[in-house]
Design an enzyme around this catalytic site. Structure first.
Site, PDB file in Angstrom:
ATOM      1  N   LYS A  32       0.837  -1.198   0.000  1.00 11.11           N
ATOM      2  CA  LYS A  32       0.000   0.000   0.000  1.00 11.11           C
ATOM      3  C   LYS A  32       0.874   1.250   0.000  1.00 11.11           C
ATOM      4  O   LYS A  32       0.670   2.159  -0.805  1.00 11.11           O
ATOM      5  CB  LYS A  32      -0.913  -0.032   1.230  1.00 11.11           C
TER       6      LYS A  32
ATOM      7  N   ARG B 237      -3.256   3.073   8.429  1.00  9.63           N
ATOM      8  CA  ARG B 237      -3.537   1.911   7.581  1.00  9.63           C
ATOM      9  C   ARG B 237      -2.364   0.948   7.591  1.00  9.63           C
ATOM     10  O   ARG B 237      -1.220   1.365   7.482  1.00  9.63           O
ATOM     11  CB  ARG B 237      -3.781   2.377   6.149  1.00  9.63           C
TER      12      ARG B 237
ATOM     13  N   GLY C 226      -8.385  -8.010   4.412  1.00  4.28           N
ATOM     14  CA  GLY C 226      -9.105  -8.094   5.675  1.00  4.28           C
ATOM     15  C   GLY C 226      -8.260  -8.450   6.881  1.00  4.28           C
ATOM     16  O   GLY C 226      -8.772  -8.547   7.987  1.00  4.28           O
TER      17      GLY C 226
ATOM     18  N   MET D  52      -5.606  -6.805   8.301  1.00  2.00           N
ATOM     19  CA  MET D  52      -5.225  -5.689   9.155  1.00  2.00           C
ATOM     20  C   MET D  52      -6.310  -4.621   9.059  1.00  2.00           C
ATOM     21  O   MET D  52      -6.789  -4.330   7.970  1.00  2.00           O
ATOM     22  CB  MET D  52      -3.922  -5.066   8.649  1.00  2.00           C
TER      23      MET D  52
ATOM     24  N   ARG E  58      -3.400  -1.360  -6.596  1.00  2.00           N
ATOM     25  CA  ARG E  58      -2.587  -2.586  -6.551  1.00  2.00           C
ATOM     26  C   ARG E  58      -2.999  -3.425  -7.743  1.00  2.00           C
ATOM     27  O   ARG E  58      -4.068  -3.211  -8.318  1.00  2.00           O
ATOM     28  CB  ARG E  58      -2.818  -3.356  -5.246  1.00  2.00           C
TER      29      ARG E  58
ATOM     30  N   HIS F 213     -16.051  -9.442   1.193  1.00  2.00           N
ATOM     31  CA  HIS F 213     -14.971 -10.313   1.656  1.00  2.00           C
ATOM     32  C   HIS F 213     -15.045 -11.680   0.979  1.00  2.00           C
ATOM     33  O   HIS F 213     -14.066 -12.181   0.438  1.00  2.00           O
ATOM     34  CB  HIS F 213     -15.067 -10.469   3.177  1.00  2.00           C
TER      35      HIS F 213
ATOM     36  N   ARG G  87       2.053 -46.531 -13.175  1.00  2.00           N
ATOM     37  CA  ARG G  87       2.162 -47.507 -12.083  1.00  2.00           C
ATOM     38  C   ARG G  87       1.455 -48.772 -12.533  1.00  2.00           C
ATOM     39  O   ARG G  87       0.450 -48.702 -13.233  1.00  2.00           O
ATOM     40  CB  ARG G  87       1.483 -46.979 -10.828  1.00  2.00           C
TER      41      ARG G  87
ATOM     42  N   GLU H 125      14.516 -42.841  -5.295  1.00  2.00           N
ATOM     43  CA  GLU H 125      13.589 -42.534  -4.207  1.00  2.00           C
ATOM     44  C   GLU H 125      14.137 -42.900  -2.844  1.00  2.00           C
ATOM     45  O   GLU H 125      13.425 -42.880  -1.855  1.00  2.00           O
ATOM     46  CB  GLU H 125      12.241 -43.208  -4.462  1.00  2.00           C
TER      47      GLU H 125
ATOM     48  N   SER I 209      14.319 -41.343 -12.763  1.00  2.00           N
ATOM     49  CA  SER I 209      13.120 -40.550 -12.519  1.00  2.00           C
ATOM     50  C   SER I 209      13.052 -40.350 -11.009  1.00  2.00           C
ATOM     51  O   SER I 209      13.035 -41.313 -10.246  1.00  2.00           O
ATOM     52  CB  SER I 209      11.890 -41.294 -13.028  1.00  2.00           C
TER      53      SER I 209
ATOM     54  N   GLY J 248      11.451 -40.047  -7.804  1.00  2.00           N
ATOM     55  CA  GLY J 248      10.150 -40.332  -7.191  1.00  2.00           C
ATOM     56  C   GLY J 248      10.095 -39.522  -5.910  1.00  2.00           C
ATOM     57  O   GLY J 248      10.424 -40.002  -4.833  1.00  2.00           O
ATOM     58  N   THR J 249       9.680 -38.272  -6.036  1.00  2.00           N
ATOM     59  CA  THR J 249       9.873 -37.350  -4.920  1.00  2.00           C
ATOM     60  C   THR J 249       8.912 -37.571  -3.763  1.00  2.00           C
ATOM     61  O   THR J 249       9.144 -37.050  -2.680  1.00  2.00           O
ATOM     62  CB  THR J 249       9.800 -35.888  -5.398  1.00  2.00           C
ATOM     63  N   ASN J 250       7.831 -38.325  -3.979  1.00  2.00           N
ATOM     64  CA  ASN J 250       6.964 -38.622  -2.825  1.00  2.00           C
ATOM     65  C   ASN J 250       7.740 -39.482  -1.832  1.00  2.00           C
ATOM     66  O   ASN J 250       7.884 -39.132  -0.657  1.00  2.00           O
ATOM     67  CB  ASN J 250       5.703 -39.372  -3.243  1.00  2.00           C
ATOM     68  N   ASP J 251       8.260 -40.621  -2.340  1.00  2.00           N
ATOM     69  CA  ASP J 251       9.015 -41.507  -1.455  1.00  2.00           C
ATOM     70  C   ASP J 251      10.355 -40.895  -1.056  1.00  2.00           C
ATOM     71  O   ASP J 251      10.799 -41.060   0.075  1.00  2.00           O
ATOM     72  CB  ASP J 251       9.246 -42.867  -2.119  1.00  2.00           C
TER      73      ASP J 251
ATOM     74  N   CYS K 151       8.800 -37.612 -11.202  1.00  2.00           N
ATOM     75  CA  CYS K 151       7.433 -38.090 -11.294  1.00  2.00           C
ATOM     76  C   CYS K 151       6.596 -37.814 -10.050  1.00  2.00           C
ATOM     77  O   CYS K 151       5.530 -37.516 -10.132  1.00  2.00           O
ATOM     78  CB  CYS K 151       7.381 -39.554 -11.695  1.00  2.00           C
TER      79      CYS K 151
ATOM     80  N   TYR L 202      12.604 -33.447 -17.957  1.00  2.00           N
ATOM     81  CA  TYR L 202      11.143 -33.369 -17.997  1.00  2.00           C
ATOM     82  C   TYR L 202      10.547 -33.434 -16.600  1.00  2.00           C
ATOM     83  O   TYR L 202      11.198 -33.853 -15.645  1.00  2.00           O
ATOM     84  CB  TYR L 202      10.561 -34.485 -18.874  1.00  2.00           C
TER      85      TYR L 202
HETATM   86  P1  ADP Z   1      -7.851  -2.314   3.491  1.00  2.00           P
HETATM   87  O1  ADP Z   1      -6.465  -2.820   3.401  1.00  2.00           O
HETATM   88  O2  ADP Z   1      -8.720  -3.119   4.350  1.00  2.00           O
HETATM   89  O3  ADP Z   1      -8.423  -2.017   2.141  1.00  2.00           O
HETATM   90  P2  ADP Z   1      -7.381   0.505   3.722  1.00  2.00           P
HETATM   91  O4  ADP Z   1      -6.225   0.998   4.491  1.00  2.00           O
HETATM   92  O5  ADP Z   1      -7.270   0.540   2.264  1.00  2.00           O
HETATM   93  O6  ADP Z   1      -7.739  -0.932   4.259  1.00  2.00           O
HETATM   94  O7  ADP Z   1      -8.622   1.353   4.197  1.00  2.00           O
HETATM   95  C1  ADP Z   1      -9.908   0.982   3.911  1.00  2.00           C
HETATM   96  C2  ADP Z   1     -10.679   2.148   3.395  1.00  2.00           C
HETATM   97  O8  ADP Z   1     -10.570   3.230   4.265  1.00  2.00           O
HETATM   98  C3  ADP Z   1     -10.215   2.697   2.076  1.00  2.00           C
HETATM   99  O9  ADP Z   1     -10.756   1.999   1.006  1.00  2.00           O
HETATM  100  C4  ADP Z   1     -10.726   4.102   2.103  1.00  2.00           C
HETATM  101  O10 ADP Z   1     -12.045   4.128   1.642  1.00  2.00           O
HETATM  102  C5  ADP Z   1     -10.672   4.431   3.550  1.00  2.00           C
HETATM  103  N1  ADP Z   1      -9.500   5.276   3.789  1.00  2.00           N
HETATM  104  C6  ADP Z   1      -8.257   4.935   4.119  1.00  2.00           C
HETATM  105  N2  ADP Z   1      -7.460   5.997   4.220  1.00  2.00           N
HETATM  106  C7  ADP Z   1      -8.228   7.073   3.968  1.00  2.00           C
HETATM  107  C8  ADP Z   1      -7.992   8.472   3.901  1.00  2.00           C
HETATM  108  N3  ADP Z   1      -6.780   8.977   4.119  1.00  2.00           N
HETATM  109  N4  ADP Z   1      -9.026   9.256   3.596  1.00  2.00           N
HETATM  110  C9  ADP Z   1     -10.239   8.749   3.361  1.00  2.00           C
HETATM  111  N5  ADP Z   1     -10.538   7.454   3.400  1.00  2.00           N
HETATM  112  C10 ADP Z   1      -9.540   6.614   3.700  1.00  2.00           C
HETATM  113 MG    MG Z   2      -7.798  -0.812   0.815  1.00  2.00          MG
HETATM  114 MG    MG Z   3      -9.996  -3.877   5.897  1.00  2.00          MG
END
Ligand code: ADP
Ligand code: MG
Ligand code: MG
Length: 886
Positions: free
Chosen positions: A25, A95, A104, A106, A351, A467, A573, A757, A776, A778-781, A843, A863
Site C-alpha cells: 500500500k 492503515r 481483511g 489488518m 494494486r 470479503h 504404475r 527414491e 526418474s 520419485g519425490t513422494n518416497d 514423477c 522433464y
Molecule cells: P484495506 O487494506 O482493508 O483495504 P485501507 O487501508 O485501504 O484498508 O482502508 C480501507 C478504506 O478506508 C479505504 O478503502 C478508504 O475508503 C478508507 N481510507 C483509508 N485511508 C483514507 C484516507 N486517508 N481518507 C479517506 N478514506 C480513507
Molecule cells: Mg484498501
Molecule cells: Mg480492511
C-alpha cells in the site's frame, strides 16, 4: 536501521518505493503521488520497524517518535491543517500494509485526531456539523474495535436503537444532533468496558493505532492467512499514516472501489461500486447496497440508483483518465480505492487486481495484443496454479437444474457439495474427503480456513467486492454472494430458501459464473482448451525447455493428458492394474504360491491382461516415451482379508485354505513402507518382473505393427538402492526384450532406468548411472525417506511444523529444496558425470507444483511428469521457469 519513516505527497520525492520496505500500500501510494495522481499526503513507517518491534520485545526503535512527528509536520504543511488543533484540525487514517495484500487481515482506523474539541473545529471549518459528528462516531467505534479490542456489536446496537427511536432506516438520515447524542453513548460504552474515558489526546490516539497495526501482524487470522499463502513472519507490515479526505461530506462526496478491467471475465471495461456520502468500508461492508460505476453496468443489472457516470460525469471522466494512467504505468489491471470530497477526486490505493484464472488469461493475452506487454510477459502474468480453476469441469448446460435462488456470480466455476454452516465443520468434513459448500450470512477473516477447505461458498449478503467474493476469487473457489431469500439458522443448522428447507449435509450445487444455486448435484462437462487458453499455451510452449509428461495408468487418463498437451508418460504404475476384480484372484494366487512353479502358473494368467493394459496406453501415446514402473507395493496390500476371498483363491490355486492363511501370516510386515517392496520383489521373485517386461514388449511390438508409430518403452525399476540390484533387474528386462523381439521378428528402442527414491540411490547415482539409462525422481518416497516422515501420518503434526516455521510449506506439496532438493542435485551431478546424456525427470506429485517445477528447471532436469489435469499447469510453470532462468 536507515530512515524509518518515508514521506509521500506534495513535494516529497521519496526515492524509496520498495514494497519490501514500504509494504504494498505504502509503495503504491508513493508511486501514485510521484506520477502526479491526486493522493492525500502522508508517510509510511517501514516494515523494518515492525520487525525491530518484535525483535525488541514489542518496543519501538529509538528515534521513531521524532520521525513520526516530522511526518505529521509534512502532512500539516501540505494540508494547512494542524493535528490536534481545535479550530482547523488535521485528521489522519492509520492503515496497515504488508508486502503483499492480505485482504481483511489488518484493520484501518479512519478520522483519527478527533476529540471533543477538534470535532467542533471540524464542524466549523467544514461548515457541516452533521459530517463532523458522523466522522467522530465512526472514529470512536473503529478505534474501540481495532485498537481497544471492544466488541463492535454493542456500538452497532446503540446505532440501531438510535435509528429506531427516530424511525430512520438509513445512516444518512441522522442529523448532527443525533450523531452527537450517539457519540456520548459510544463514549459511555468505552468508559464502561475499559474503565477509562475515550482517549482525547490525538498523539496517544496515533500511537495506539500504530501499535494496533503492528500487533495485528501476529493476530491469529493474520497467521492463518500467512500459513495458507506461505508468507514469512519476518516480512512484517508497514504502517501508513495519511491525511483524511472525506467522502461523507454530503451529496457531492462519495467513496468507491474499482477495477480497471472486469476481474471476473477480464473484459476491458471499468468495473466497480461506489456510494454517495459515505466513507471507508461502507461500500464493502454490505450495510448500504453499493451503486454501479458505469451506466452500462447499472442498466445491465436493471438497477435504479444512478451510476457514477451519470451522477458525477466530470469526476467520472477524471477517474477514467486515472485508470488509463495507472494501466499504462503499471502495465497491469489495477484494483483501486478512491474518494470524492466535494467534487474533488482522491486516490487512496492501487494494486494489481486479483482476478479469476479466466480473467488472468484474457487480460494477459489482450494486453500483449494491445502492445502493453510482450508475449513472454503475458506468459509470466498467469499464475500456473490458478489454471486449476479452468481445467476443471463446468456444469452441463443440458442437465436439468432445480434452481433454488440466484445470487451474484462472485467467483466462477461450479461446485457441488454438502452444506455446512461454519468454517470448522467445513474443515473437518473436508479433511475426511467430503465435498462441502460453506454457507454463511457473510464471511469474515475468521472463516478463511473453512473457505479454503470448501469446494464452494454461498453467502446471503455482500456484493461483488465483499470479503467472500474477493477471497473466493483469490483462492479459486466458486462463490455465489448476496443470494436473495436465504434464511440461515446457524443454531438449528437449517437453510431456508423460500419454502424449501435444507439441513446440514444436504447437497447443493453452485454456479459461480451465473450465480445460480441449485438443489442436489448437477452433472458437469470437461473444459474447453481453446481461445485465450490455447493462445497463452502456444506462447508458453515457445519458451519452455523441459518436456511435460503425465502420470497415468489407464488409456482414458492418458488421453485426457494428451489432450492437455502431455508429451509422454512419466509414470505408469502397474499395481492398480492388479486390483481389477477379475485379476485379483490370480494376483493373490501368485503371491500366496509357495514356489516359483506356482507363481509362474498364476503369472501366466496375468500376462495377457497386462499386455492389454500396456497396449491401450501405448496406443494413446504412440510415438511418445512411456515410462512403466514395475510392481512396487508391498505384497500384503493384495492379500485377502475376508473368509470368502481365501476360499476363492484356494479353489483357484487348488490348495487348502489353512495353508493359504499360514502363508498370508508369513507375509505380515511391521513396516511395509520399508519392507518387501519395490525391486526387492523383483530380486526375490524375478518371474514377476519377467512377466511384466514381457507384457510391455509384446504390447509395444503389437502397437508398432498396427500403427506404424512405435512407442518408446522406458522400463523403470523402483526403489533401487545399489548398482547390483539394478544390474540383476536390468538383466531380467533385457532377456525378456530379446526373447520377445526374436519371437516377433522385430526390435524396438527401449530404455531401462530407475526411480531415485532412496537417499542411498541419490548418493550412489554415479555408479547406478553406469547401468541405468534414465533416472526418474520419485519425490513422494524420496521426501518420506529423506525426512523420515510418513506422508500418511504427517497430517497430525505437519500444520504445526509449518506454523512454527520448521517447514516453509508442506514438503509433500512443494519440494523441500534445501534437503530433498540437495539429494536430487547430487544425483543429477553424479549421474551425468558417468553418463552425460542420461535422461532425468521427476514423477512425484511435485511434478504439478509450480515452485517444485521451478526447482527442476534450475537443476536442469529433462522433464517433469504431472497428473493429467495438472499438465497445462506444468507446461506454463515450466515456461515461466525457463524465462526466469534466462
Ligand atoms: P484495506 O487494506 O482493508 O483495504 P485501507 O487501508 O485501504 O484498508 O482502508 C480501507 C478504506 O478506508 C479505504 O478503502 C478508504 O475508503 C478508507 N481510507 C483509508 N485511508 C483514507 C484516507 N486517508 N481518507 C479517506 N478514506 C480513507
Ligand atoms: Mg484498501
Ligand atoms: Mg480492511
Amino acid at each position: 536501521m536507515t530512515t524509518m519513516v518515508h514521506l509521500f505527497g506534495g513535494s516529497a520525492t521519496t526515492a524509496e518505493r520498495a514494497k519490501e520496505l514500504l509494504g504494498g500500500k505504502g509503495s503504491n501510494l508513493a508511486e501514485m503521488a510521484s506520477i502526479g495522481l491526486p493522493v492525500p499526503p502522508g508517510f509510511t513507517i517501514t516494515t523494518e520497524v515492525c520487525t525491530a518491534y518484535y525483535a525488541n520485545g514489542e518496543s519501538y526503535p529509538a528515534g521513531l517518535a521524532e520521525e513520526v512527528v516530522n511526518g505529521i509536520v509534512h502532512i500539516e504543511g501540505i494540508t494547512g491543517k494542524k493535528f490536534g488543533d481545535a479550530t482547523n484540525p488535521l485528521l489522519v487514517s492509520v492503515r496497515s500494509g504488508a508486502r503483499v495484500s492480505m485482504p481483511g487481515m489488518m484493520d484501518t482506523v479512519l478520522n483519527l485526531g478527533l476529540n471533543d474539541d477538534t470535532v467542533k473545529g471540524l464542524a466549523d471549518a467544514s461548515g457541516d456539523a452533521r459530517f463532523a459528528w458522523d466522522s467522530y462516531r465512526r472514529f470512536i467505534q473503529m478505534y474501540a474495535d481495532v485498537v481497544m479490542g471492544l466488541d463492535h456489536a454493542e456500538f452497532e446496537e446503540a446505532l440501531e436503537v438510535a435509528k429506531e427511536d427516530k424511525g430512520f432506516f438509513l445512516d444518512t438520515e441522522m442529523s448532527a444532533e443525533d450523531w452527537q447524542k450517539l457519540v456520548a453513548e459510544y463514549q459511555a460504552i468505552v468508559e464502561r468496558e475499559t474503565g477509562a474515558p475515550f482517549p482525547q489526546e490525538p498523539r496517544d490516539q496515533l500511537w495506539g493505532a500504530i501499535g494496533a497495526v503492528f500487533e495485528s501482524w501476529e493476530s491469529d487470522r493474520a497467521k492463518v492467512y500467512r500459513r495458507l499463502n506461505s508468507i514469512p513472519a519476518e516480512w512484517g507490515t508497514a504502517v501508513n499514516v495519511q491525511a483524511m479526505v472525506f467522502g461523507n461530506m454530503g451529496d457531492t462526496s462519495a467513496t468507491g472501489v474499482a477495477f480497471t478491467r472486469d476481474p471476473a471475465t477480464g473484459e476491458r471495461a471499468w468495473y466497480g461500486e461506489w456510494l454517495i456520502n459515505a466513507q471507508g468500508e461502507d461500500v464493502v461492508a454490505g450495510i448500504r447496497t453499493p451503486q454501479y460505476l458505469t451506466k452500462a453496468a447499472r442498466e445491465r443489472a436493471g438497477a435504479k440508483p444512478l451510476s457514477m457516470e451519470e451522477a458525477m460525469p466530470e469526476t467520472f471522466t477524471e477517474l477514467g483518465n486515472v485508470f488509463d494512467t495507472l494501466e499504462n504505468h503499471y502495465r497491469d489491471m489495477q484494483d483501486i480505492e478512491f474518494t470524492v470530497e466535494r467534487g474533488v477526486l482522491w486516490m487512496l490505493q492501487t494494486r494489481s487486481g486479483k482476478r479469476t484464472a479466466k480473467a488472468a488469461l484474457k487480460i494477459a493475452v489482450d494486453m500483449a495484443a494491445e502492445g502493453l506487454i510482450s508475449e513472454e510477459e503475458a506468459v509470466l502474468r498467469v499464475d500456473p496454479s490458478a489454471l486449476d480453476q479452468l481445467l476443471h469441469p463446468t456444469l452441463d448446460p443440458k442437465a436439468p437444474r432445480d434452481v433454488l435462488t440466484k445470487g451474484l456470480p462472485a467467483s466462477p466455476g461450479a461446485a457441488s457439495g454438502k452444506i455446512m454452516f461454519d468454517a470448522d465443520s467445513t474443515e473437518q468434513a473436508a479433511a475426511k474427503g467430503e465435498a462441502v459448500i460453506l454457507v454463511r450470512v457473510e464471511t469474515s477473516p475468521e472463516d478463511i480456513h473453512g473457505m479454503h477447505a470448501a469446494k464452494g461458498i454461498l453467502t446471503a449478503r455482500g456484493g461483488m467486492t465483499s470479503h467472500a467474493a474477493v477471497v473466493a476469487r483469490g483462492m479459486g473457489r466458486p462463490c455465489v454472494s448476496g443470494a436473495g431469500g436465504l434464511a440461515i439458522d446457524n443454531n438449528a443448522k437449517v437453510l431456508r430458501i423460500g419454502d424449501r428447507v435444507l439441513n446440514e449435509g444436504d447437497i447443493i450445487t453452485l454456479d459461480g459464473g451465473t450465480g445460480e444455486v441449485m438443489a442436489g448435484e448437477v452433472p458437469t462437462l470437461l473444459p474447453e482448451l481453446v481461445g485465450d487458453f490455447g493462445t497463452l499455451m502456444t506462447w508458453a510452449d515457445k519458451v519452455r525447455r523441459m518436456k511435460v509428461r503425465t502420470n497415468a495408468e489407464t488409456p482414458a487418463d492418458a488421453q485426457v493428458a494428451r489432450d492437455f498437451g502431455a508429451e509422454g508418460i512419466g509414470l505408469c504404475r502397474t499395481e492398480h492394474m492388479f486390483f481389477d476384480a477379475d485379476r485379483i484372484t490370480a494376483v493373490r494366487e501368485m503371491i500366496l504360491a509357495e514356489d516359483e512353479a506356482g507363481r509362474r502358473t498364476a503369472l501366466a494368467k496375468l500376462l495377457p491382461e497386462q499386455r492389454k493394459d500396456f497396449a491401450g496406453i501405448f496406443g494413446v501415446m504412440a510415438g511418445l516415451p512411456v515410462t512403466i514402473r514395475l510392481l512396487d507395493p508391498p505384497l500384503h496390500e493384495f492379500l485377502p482379508t475376508r473368509e470368502e476371498d481365501f476360499a476363492t483363491v484356494a479353489a483357484a490355486a487348488g490348495v487348502a485354505v489353512e495353508k493359504l492363511k499360514a502363508r498370508a501370516n508369513e507375509l505380515h510386515e511391521f513396516n511395509p513402507m520399508l519392507g518387501h517392496r519395490g525391486c526387492r520383489l523383483g530380486v526375490t521373485y524375478p518371474e514377476i518382473y519377467e512377466m511384466q517386461a514381457r507384457a510391455i514388449f509384446e504390447a509395444a511390438c503389437d502397437i508398432a505393427e498396427q500403427s506404424g508409430a512405435a512407442p518408446i518403452p522406458e522400463v523403470m525399476i523402483p526403489l533401487v538402492a545399489s548398482r547390483r540390484e539394478f544390474d540383476l533387474m536390468k538383466a531380467v528386462v533385457d532377456e525378456a526384450a530379446q526373447a520377445v523381439f526374436a519371437e516377433k521378428g522385430r526390435t524396438l528402442d527401449y530404455l531401462v532406468g530407475t526411480m531415485i527414491e532412496l537417499p542411498r540411490a541419490a548418493l550412489m547415482a554415479g555408479e547406478i548411472a553406469d547401468a541405468a539409462e534414465f533416472f526418474s525422481f520419485g519425490t513422494n518416497d524420496l521426501t518420506q525417506t529423506t525426512i523420515g516422515i510418513s506422508r500418511d501420518d504427517a497430517g497430525r503434526f505437519l500444520t504445526q511444523y509449518v506454523d512454527k516455521g520448521i517447514f516453509l510449506t508442506d514438503p509433500f506439496v512443494s519440494i523441500d529444496v534445501e534437503g530433498v532438493g540437495q539429494l536430487i542435485e547430487i544425483a543429477t551431478e553424479r549421474g551425468r558425470q558417468t553418463r552425460p546424456n542420461i535422461k532425468l525427470g521427476i514423477c512425484g506429485e511435485h511434478g504439478g507444483d509450480a515452485p517444485s517445477i521451478h526447482f527442476c528447471e534450475q537443476t536442469g532436469l529433462d522433464y517433469v511428469s504431472a497428473s493429467p489435469y495438472r499438465v497445462p499447469i506444468a507446461r506454463l510453470a515450466a515456461a515461466q521457469s525457463a524465462l526466469k532462468n534466462r
